[in-house]
Design a protein around this motif. Structure first.
Motif, PDB file in Angstrom:
ATOM      1  N   GLY A  12      -1.566 -16.383  -4.367  1.00 54.53           N
ATOM      2  CA  GLY A  12      -2.558 -16.875  -5.432  1.00 54.53           C
ATOM      3  C   GLY A  12      -3.842 -17.484  -5.330  1.00 54.53           C
ATOM      4  N   ASN A  13      -4.201 -18.050  -4.419  1.00 58.85           N
ATOM      5  CA  ASN A  13      -5.834 -18.240  -3.903  1.00 58.85           C
ATOM      6  C   ASN A  13      -6.638 -17.179  -4.259  1.00 58.85           C
ATOM      7  OD1 ASN A  13      -4.580 -21.060  -4.682  1.00 58.85           O
ATOM      8  ND2 ASN A  13      -4.918 -21.183  -1.846  1.00 58.85           N
ATOM      9  N   ASP A  16      -6.199 -15.538  -7.299  1.00 58.76           N
ATOM     10  CA  ASP A  16      -6.809 -16.421  -8.626  1.00 58.76           C
ATOM     11  C   ASP A  16      -8.299 -16.331  -8.528  1.00 58.76           C
ATOM     12  OD1 ASP A  16      -5.151 -17.143  -9.293  1.00 58.76           O
ATOM     13  OD2 ASP A  16      -4.564 -19.428  -8.597  1.00 58.76           O
ATOM     14  N   LEU A  17      -8.575 -16.315  -7.054  1.00 58.72           N
ATOM     15  CA  LEU A  17     -10.289 -15.718  -6.941  1.00 58.72           C
ATOM     16  C   LEU A  17     -10.681 -14.433  -7.562  1.00 58.72           C
ATOM     17  CD1 LEU A  17     -13.156 -17.186  -5.885  1.00 58.72           C
ATOM     18  CD2 LEU A  17     -12.460 -15.885  -3.282  1.00 58.72           C
ATOM     19  N   VAL A  19      -9.626 -12.694 -10.102  1.00 59.64           N
ATOM     20  CA  VAL A  19      -9.533 -12.498 -11.286  1.00 59.64           C
ATOM     21  C   VAL A  19     -11.313 -13.914 -11.726  1.00 59.64           C
ATOM     22  CG1 VAL A  19      -8.741 -13.453 -14.409  1.00 59.64           C
ATOM     23  CG2 VAL A  19      -6.784 -12.554 -11.795  1.00 59.64           C
ATOM     24  N   GLY A  20     -11.628 -14.580 -11.013  1.00 59.74           N
ATOM     25  CA  GLY A  20     -12.088 -15.902 -11.613  1.00 59.74           C
ATOM     26  C   GLY A  20     -13.770 -15.083 -11.899  1.00 59.74           C
TER      27      GLY A  20
END
Length: 140
Positions: A12-13, A16-17, A19-20
């Motif tokens: 997940g991390n 998320d990164l 997408v960020g």
């Protein structure tokens, strides 16, 4: 190796990164447009129709152009107008990120305050028995 890479990507991390980074790049372009297309023309109009992107100092005697693009073709220039624009981009972007982080922190604090307290765990059996004995002795 392929399986390890798949596990790494599926965490997940990492997603998320990614997408960020994508949203940050798009947001940076929005701020660039805001500064270059809205704020700097207004500031230029207030200061007498000046275009900050064309503010430069020639660093060579061969440079005699009036626009930055032409001057760069002729030789080295000190483009302080572009620097002012980029610095303004940074200040706006940093302020917006500050506001976003502040909002998230306030939301976290509010959620922690609203979270009900966890019920106290009952004391161990020996402590409960000793407390009961104490209370009986206190009544006598």
């Amino acid at each position: 190796m392929l399986k390890e890479f798949q596990e790494f990507i599926s965490r997940g991390n990492v997603m998320d990164l990614a997408v960020g980074v994508i949203i940050g790049a798009a947001f940076g372009r929005i701020v660039d447009s805001l500064v270059n297309d809205i704020i700097m023309p207004i500031i230029g109009a207030i200061l007498g129709g000046l275009d900050f992107n064309n503010y430069f100092l020639p660093l060579s005697s061969a440079v005699n152009a009036t626009s930055l693009a032409d001057a760069k073709k002729q030789g080295a220039v000190f483009a302080y107008g572009s620097f002012i624009t980029v610095a303004l981009n940074f200040i706006i972007l940093a302020f917006i990120i500050f506001l976003m982080v502040k909002a998230v922190n306030n939301l976290r604090k509010r959620l922690e305050r609203e979270k009900p307290a966890a019920p106290a765990a009952p004391p161990p059996a020996d402590v409960a028995l000793l407390t009961e004995i104490r209370d009986l002795l206190a009544r006598k």
